[in-house]
Design a protein around this motif. Structure first.
Motif, short mmCIF file in Angstrom:
data_model
loop_
_atom_site.label_atom_id
_atom_site.label_comp_id
_atom_site.label_asym_id
_atom_site.label_seq_id
_atom_site.Cartn_x
_atom_site.Cartn_y
_atom_site.Cartn_z
N HIS A 172 3.30 5.92 -2.93
CA HIS A 172 4.52 6.55 -3.42
C HIS A 172 4.48 6.69 -4.94
CE1 HIS A 172 8.68 7.73 -3.64
NE2 HIS A 172 8.92 6.74 -4.49
N MET A 173 4.01 5.66 -5.64
CA MET A 173 3.91 5.72 -7.10
C MET A 173 2.89 6.77 -7.55
SD MET A 173 6.04 3.72 -8.58
CE MET A 173 5.38 3.36 -10.18
N GLN A 174 1.78 6.87 -6.83
CA GLN A 174 0.77 7.87 -7.16
C GLN A 174 1.32 9.28 -6.98
OE1 GLN A 174 -2.58 6.91 -4.70
NE2 GLN A 174 -3.46 5.50 -6.22
N ASN A 175 2.07 9.50 -5.92
CA ASN A 175 2.68 10.81 -5.69
C ASN A 175 3.69 11.13 -6.78
OD1 ASN A 175 1.20 11.38 -3.41
ND2 ASN A 175 2.74 10.57 -2.01
N GLU A 176 4.44 10.15 -7.18
CA GLU A 176 5.43 10.35 -8.24
C GLU A 176 4.75 10.69 -9.56
OE1 GLU A 176 8.79 7.56 -10.17
OE2 GLU A 176 8.75 7.60 -7.98
N MET A 177 3.67 10.01 -9.88
CA MET A 177 2.93 10.30 -11.11
C MET A 177 2.32 11.71 -11.05
SD MET A 177 3.18 7.92 -13.30
CE MET A 177 1.81 8.22 -14.39
N ARG A 178 1.82 12.11 -9.91
CA ARG A 178 1.25 13.44 -9.74
C ARG A 178 2.32 14.51 -9.95
NH1 ARG A 178 -0.39 13.36 -4.55
NH2 ARG A 178 -2.02 11.91 -5.13
N GLU A 179 3.51 14.29 -9.42
CA GLU A 179 4.61 15.25 -9.61
C GLU A 179 5.03 15.33 -11.07
OE1 GLU A 179 7.82 14.33 -6.97
OE2 GLU A 179 6.61 14.66 -5.18
N LYS A 180 5.04 14.20 -11.75
CA LYS A 180 5.38 14.20 -13.18
C LYS A 180 4.34 14.97 -13.98
CE LYS A 180 8.04 9.92 -13.44
NZ LYS A 180 8.12 8.57 -14.00
N MET A 181 3.08 14.79 -13.66
CA MET A 181 2.02 15.51 -14.36
C MET A 181 2.12 17.02 -14.12
SD MET A 181 0.30 13.40 -16.15
CE MET A 181 -1.18 14.28 -16.53
N MET A 182 2.42 17.41 -12.89
CA MET A 182 2.58 18.83 -12.59
C MET A 182 3.76 19.43 -13.34
SD MET A 182 0.23 20.07 -10.68
CE MET A 182 0.96 21.52 -9.98
N LEU B 179 0.83 -1.20 0.00
CA LEU B 179 0.00 0.00 0.00
C LEU B 179 0.87 1.26 0.00
CD1 LEU B 179 -2.89 1.10 0.13
CD2 LEU B 179 -2.66 1.10 2.60
N GLU B 180 1.93 1.22 0.80
CA GLU B 180 2.83 2.38 0.86
C GLU B 180 3.52 2.62 -0.48
OE1 GLU B 180 6.85 3.62 3.22
OE2 GLU B 180 5.30 2.53 4.33
N ARG B 181 3.87 1.53 -1.14
CA ARG B 181 4.52 1.66 -2.46
C ARG B 181 3.55 2.24 -3.49
NH1 ARG B 181 6.55 -2.77 -6.58
NH2 ARG B 181 8.20 -1.56 -7.55
N GLN B 182 2.31 1.84 -3.41
CA GLN B 182 1.31 2.36 -4.34
C GLN B 182 1.09 3.86 -4.12
OE1 GLN B 182 -2.48 0.44 -4.01
NE2 GLN B 182 -3.24 1.30 -5.92
#
Length: 80
Positions: free
Chosen positions: A6-16, A1-4
């Protein structure tokens, strides 16, 4: 769950970062258009002496200022 998460946050930063890069690229194009159109309007005003030829500079100025605020200003922080 923690890894997921982390991946969501990383994708959000890439989109920004992609959105910021897109708005900066658009600012370059709008700035070039503003300069060329402004020079054309000034030349038209000098030729005709009608102040109506300079009227489109006002909305173009607001558009350019909005895009500059979005690209380099604090607009994205205010949106968040």
């Amino acid at each position: 769950l923690e890894r997921q998460i982390h991946m969501q946050n990383e994708m959000r930063e890439k989109m920004m970062s992609m959105q910021i890069a897109r708005s900066r690229e658009l600012l370059y194009w709008l700035g070039a258009f503003y300069a060329v159109a402004g020079l054309g309007m000034i030349a038209g005003y000098r030729r005709t002496r009608k102040p109506g030829t300079l009227v489109p500079l006002l909305p173009l100025s607001f558009l350019l200022a909005y895009q500059a605020d979005l690209a380099y200003g604090s607009k994205l922080n205010r949106i968040k």
